[in-house]
Scaffold this motif. Structure first.
Motif, PDB file in Angstrom:
ATOM      1  N   ALA A 103      36.095  49.170  42.978  1.00  0.00           N
ATOM      2  CA  ALA A 103      36.148  49.902  44.249  1.00  0.00           C
ATOM      3  C   ALA A 103      34.767  50.090  44.866  1.00  0.00           C
ATOM      4  O   ALA A 103      34.654  50.456  46.043  1.00  0.00           O
ATOM      5  CB  ALA A 103      36.812  51.262  44.042  1.00  0.00           C
ATOM      6  N   TRP A 104      33.714  49.851  44.079  1.00  0.00           N
ATOM      7  CA  TRP A 104      32.367  49.967  44.634  1.00  0.00           C
ATOM      8  C   TRP A 104      32.096  48.872  45.661  1.00  0.00           C
ATOM      9  O   TRP A 104      31.306  49.021  46.586  1.00  0.00           O
ATOM     10  CB  TRP A 104      31.319  49.928  43.508  1.00  0.00           C
ATOM     11  CG  TRP A 104      29.938  50.121  44.042  1.00  0.00           C
ATOM     12  CD1 TRP A 104      28.986  49.172  44.204  1.00  0.00           C
ATOM     13  CD2 TRP A 104      29.378  51.336  44.564  1.00  0.00           C
ATOM     14  NE1 TRP A 104      27.865  49.713  44.781  1.00  0.00           N
ATOM     15  CE2 TRP A 104      28.079  51.044  44.999  1.00  0.00           C
ATOM     16  CE3 TRP A 104      29.867  52.638  44.691  1.00  0.00           C
ATOM     17  CZ2 TRP A 104      27.252  52.009  45.571  1.00  0.00           C
ATOM     18  CZ3 TRP A 104      29.030  53.598  45.257  1.00  0.00           C
ATOM     19  CH2 TRP A 104      27.747  53.281  45.673  1.00  0.00           C
ATOM     20  N   PHE A 118      31.598  58.832  46.092  1.00  0.00           N
ATOM     21  CA  PHE A 118      32.433  57.748  45.568  1.00  0.00           C
ATOM     22  C   PHE A 118      33.609  58.300  44.764  1.00  0.00           C
ATOM     23  O   PHE A 118      34.733  57.794  44.846  1.00  0.00           O
ATOM     24  CB  PHE A 118      31.568  56.827  44.694  1.00  0.00           C
ATOM     25  CG  PHE A 118      32.314  55.646  44.134  1.00  0.00           C
ATOM     26  CD1 PHE A 118      32.819  54.661  44.974  1.00  0.00           C
ATOM     27  CD2 PHE A 118      32.496  55.513  42.769  1.00  0.00           C
ATOM     28  CE1 PHE A 118      33.498  53.571  44.467  1.00  0.00           C
ATOM     29  CE2 PHE A 118      33.176  54.417  42.249  1.00  0.00           C
ATOM     30  CZ  PHE A 118      33.674  53.446  43.098  1.00  0.00           C
ATOM     31  N   GLU A 122      25.446  39.028  46.098  1.00  0.00           N
ATOM     32  CA  GLU A 122      24.432  38.133  45.529  1.00  0.00           C
ATOM     33  C   GLU A 122      25.004  37.149  44.516  1.00  0.00           C
ATOM     34  O   GLU A 122      24.375  36.852  43.503  1.00  0.00           O
ATOM     35  CB  GLU A 122      23.275  38.940  44.934  1.00  0.00           C
ATOM     36  CG  GLU A 122      22.584  39.805  45.986  1.00  0.00           C
ATOM     37  CD  GLU A 122      21.286  40.423  45.506  1.00  0.00           C
ATOM     38  OE1 GLU A 122      21.120  40.576  44.289  1.00  0.00           O
ATOM     39  OE2 GLU A 122      20.452  40.745  46.368  1.00  0.00           O
ATOM     40  N   THR A 165      32.725  46.859  48.873  1.00  0.00           N
ATOM     41  CA  THR A 165      33.415  47.193  50.125  1.00  0.00           C
ATOM     42  C   THR A 165      34.094  45.952  50.710  1.00  0.00           C
ATOM     43  O   THR A 165      33.702  44.825  50.424  1.00  0.00           O
ATOM     44  CB  THR A 165      32.438  47.767  51.169  1.00  0.00           C
ATOM     45  OG1 THR A 165      31.392  46.806  51.375  1.00  0.00           O
ATOM     46  CG2 THR A 165      31.826  49.063  50.688  1.00  0.00           C
ATOM     47  N   PRO A 200      28.799  44.746  36.251  1.00  0.00           N
ATOM     48  CA  PRO A 200      28.758  46.092  35.662  1.00  0.00           C
ATOM     49  C   PRO A 200      29.070  47.199  36.666  1.00  0.00           C
ATOM     50  O   PRO A 200      28.402  48.226  36.701  1.00  0.00           O
ATOM     51  CB  PRO A 200      27.309  46.187  35.167  1.00  0.00           C
ATOM     52  CG  PRO A 200      26.543  45.384  36.161  1.00  0.00           C
ATOM     53  CD  PRO A 200      27.455  44.269  36.626  1.00  0.00           C
ATOM     54  N   ILE A 201      30.072  46.988  37.524  1.00  0.00           N
ATOM     55  CA  ILE A 201      30.413  48.002  38.533  1.00  0.00           C
ATOM     56  C   ILE A 201      31.925  48.185  38.587  1.00  0.00           C
ATOM     57  O   ILE A 201      32.683  47.306  38.147  1.00  0.00           O
ATOM     58  CB  ILE A 201      29.923  47.600  39.944  1.00  0.00           C
ATOM     59  CG1 ILE A 201      30.381  46.180  40.294  1.00  0.00           C
ATOM     60  CG2 ILE A 201      28.421  47.735  40.056  1.00  0.00           C
ATOM     61  CD1 ILE A 201      30.062  45.772  41.721  1.00  0.00           C
ATOM     62  N   GLU A 202      32.349  49.300  39.117  1.00  0.00           N
ATOM     63  CA  GLU A 202      33.787  49.491  39.339  1.00  0.00           C
ATOM     64  C   GLU A 202      34.194  48.651  40.548  1.00  0.00           C
ATOM     65  O   GLU A 202      33.451  48.598  41.544  1.00  0.00           O
ATOM     66  CB  GLU A 202      34.086  50.956  39.621  1.00  0.00           C
ATOM     67  CG  GLU A 202      33.973  51.834  38.391  1.00  0.00           C
ATOM     68  CD  GLU A 202      34.439  53.247  38.689  1.00  0.00           C
ATOM     69  OE1 GLU A 202      35.489  53.398  39.346  1.00  0.00           O
ATOM     70  OE2 GLU A 202      33.748  54.180  38.262  1.00  0.00           O
ATOM     71  N   GLY A 235      24.124  40.891  49.696  1.00  0.00           N
ATOM     72  CA  GLY A 235      25.498  41.353  49.522  1.00  0.00           C
ATOM     73  C   GLY A 235      25.769  41.469  48.048  1.00  0.00           C
ATOM     74  O   GLY A 235      25.035  42.133  47.325  1.00  0.00           O
ATOM     75  N   TRP A 240      26.759  48.387  49.448  1.00  0.00           N
ATOM     76  CA  TRP A 240      26.241  47.163  48.819  1.00  0.00           C
ATOM     77  C   TRP A 240      24.718  47.094  48.837  1.00  0.00           C
ATOM     78  O   TRP A 240      24.134  46.226  48.191  1.00  0.00           O
ATOM     79  CB  TRP A 240      26.873  45.928  49.451  1.00  0.00           C
ATOM     80  CG  TRP A 240      26.702  45.797  50.931  1.00  0.00           C
ATOM     81  CD1 TRP A 240      27.443  46.412  51.896  1.00  0.00           C
ATOM     82  CD2 TRP A 240      25.747  45.002  51.624  1.00  0.00           C
ATOM     83  NE1 TRP A 240      26.997  46.053  53.141  1.00  0.00           N
ATOM     84  CE2 TRP A 240      25.967  45.184  53.005  1.00  0.00           C
ATOM     85  CE3 TRP A 240      24.728  44.135  51.213  1.00  0.00           C
ATOM     86  CZ2 TRP A 240      25.212  44.543  53.965  1.00  0.00           C
ATOM     87  CZ3 TRP A 240      23.968  43.495  52.182  1.00  0.00           C
ATOM     88  CH2 TRP A 240      24.219  43.699  53.546  1.00  0.00           C
TER      89      TRP A 240
END
Lengths: 101, 357
Positions: free
Chosen positions: A35-36, B269, A49, A38, A31-33, A47, B250
């Motif tokens: 680009a989030w 962001f 996970e 790294t 559930p993240i973009e 990390g 993260w």
């Protein structure tokens, strides 16, 4: 290398990393973009996970997306997005030493 | 608030070298950096984590408060789990990196080394009715075991079955009749474990553990953390450096609706990044923080932090560069030395290919 050549080299890595992040988010339905995530982010344990089932999913996804089979690789392949990029796009690894030990 | 000193200092090996890390006096080295590093990467190292404060959040609204001050989601953290999270200021800069230990009626926050006073002040500044914030540091000692064979030491010291606990599991157990809290968590990429022991039994446990593992000080631990790109907040979170510039996004759960610092992180962001962090190695002289990074004489960035890596046998550190140049595989100049940017981890932990048996 000139600054422009360095930027082009960095862009090649960023492109591969972006492709990997997009693949991870899509295949694992995170559930993240993309680009989030790294480039240096660990993928397992602390990390992102991911777990061992996620690894199996990623093996299949990487082969489909990049045509690279990583089934027999050690876990260091998943040490970070950028490390994975070295394996799915070997041209990047030629430029990037990855430490030892 | 008084500076922290190890409650087991009297039982440290003779000749240990001490130094001050923020609010704590810690052992920098017990013997030599090389020997302690070798223990972390090849065998099993014993860490005295007495420079970390243990802060309890309790009361009716403890979880709600923790949700507000922690950048990761702890709503469903049970008494059998722990996790690592950042604590952010409103402007998105890092106050500290903590390990959150789930408990039945409370949460324990373990600060990073020497950062406990700052963390405690930050928590108290955000305090609300319904939450009690209590510094429990004086009641406990915290020890760590790290290394590819740290699991063997757990077996000899406490219970072999604990060695193979899932990552970030914690267990209330006993050591020699003493109630201790045991967790599988670490920072070096190797097998990592921690034991929270009542202070009155700490010296006995430390002395016993010394029979099975080599004590490693702050220098070796921070080097091993850097090698696997585990943030060392005190070196990386300079003034005005947000969590994305640090490369520690993260440790933030951006899917969580609300927490201190979230708005700033989201704005960063969505905005245009000016700097990103990447690792480098090269040369034998360790460059100081702020040393310019150049290409053809033009300054493009600077050194954040660097050390001598025993594993790589060269300087190893972090650079802050414009985003379009923050990538592995570039040859750059740091001071007068040619360096190469790296993919992480910079050293592959032996534990990744060492099974627990």
């Amino acid at each position: 290398m000139t600054l422009d050549e360095l930027r082009a080299t960095a862009a090649a890595r960023h492109d591969t990393c972006a492709q990997i992040k997009k693949m991870i988010v899509s295949r694992l339905d995170l559930p993240i973009e993309p680009a989030w995530i790294t480039d240096d982010q660990p993928l397992f344990g602390r990390g992102l996970e991911l777990d061992s089932l996620d690894v199996l999913e990623l093996y299949v996804a990487i082969e489909a997306e990049f045509g690279v089979a990583l089934y027999d690789s050690d876990m260091s392949v998943f040490g970070s997005v950028s490390r994975l990029a070295d394996h799915v796009n070997p041209a990047l690894a030629e430029r990037a030493p990855t430490g030892s030990a | 608030m008084e500076s922290l000193t190890s409650p087991v200092k009297a039982a440290h090996p003779e000749g240990a070298a001490y130094g001050t890390v923020l609010d704590a006096e810690v052992a920098l080295r017990f013997s030599t950096l090389d020997a302690e590093y070798e223990a972390i990467r090849e065998r099993a190292a014993l860490l005295d984590l007495s420079g970390e404060r243990i802060i309890e959040l309790s009361g009716r609204d403890a979880v709600e408060f923790a949700q507000k001050v922690l950048a990761r989601d702890v709503e469903y953290l049970t008494a059998e789990r722990c996790m690592t999270s950042l604590v952010l200021a409103e402007d998105g800069t890092v106050v500290d990196q903590v390990v959150v230990w789930g408990r039945e009626d409370s949460l324990l926050l373990e600060s990073s080394t020497g950062a406990g006073t700052r963390l405690l002040e930050h928590l108290r500044a955000h305090a609300e009715p319904g939450v009690e914030i209590t510094d429990r540091t004086a009641e406990y000692a915290l020890f760590g075991l790290e290394g590819p064979y740290a699991w063997g030491v757990v077996g000899r010291l406490i219970d072999g079955e604990l060695a193979s606990l899932p990552f970030e599991s914690i267990v209330d157990t006993q050591w020699d009749g003493v109630d201790v809290l045991f967790g599988r968590t670490g920072v070096t990429g190797e097998y990592g474990y921690k034991v929270l022991v009542p202070r009155e039994s700490a010296e006995r446990l430390w002395t016993k553990a010394l029979e099975h593992a080599v004590p490693a000080g702050q220098e070796a631990v921070e080097l091993a953390m850097l090698e696997v790109r585990q943030p060392v907040v005190r070196h990386e979170a300079g003034e005005g450096v947000d969590v994305l510039e640090m490369g520690a996004g993260w440790l933030v759960d951006i899917t969580k609706d609300e927490f201190v610092g979230r708005d700033a992180v989201v704005a960063a962001f969505e905005g245009t990044a000016e700097r990103r962090t990447v690792g480098f190695s090269g040369g034998t002289e360790v460059p100081a923080p702020g040393t310019p990074v150049t290409v053809g004489g033009e300054k493009i960035g600077e050194v954040v932090h660097a050390v001598h890596s025993v594993g790589l046998k060269s300087s190893l550190g972090l650079l802050r560069l414009p985003p379009d140049l923050a990538a592995a595989g570039l040859t750059l100049t740091v001071g007068d030395t040619e360096v190469v940017t790296l993919t992480s981890p910079y050293v592959t932990p032996k534990s990744w290919s060492t099974p627990i048996i």
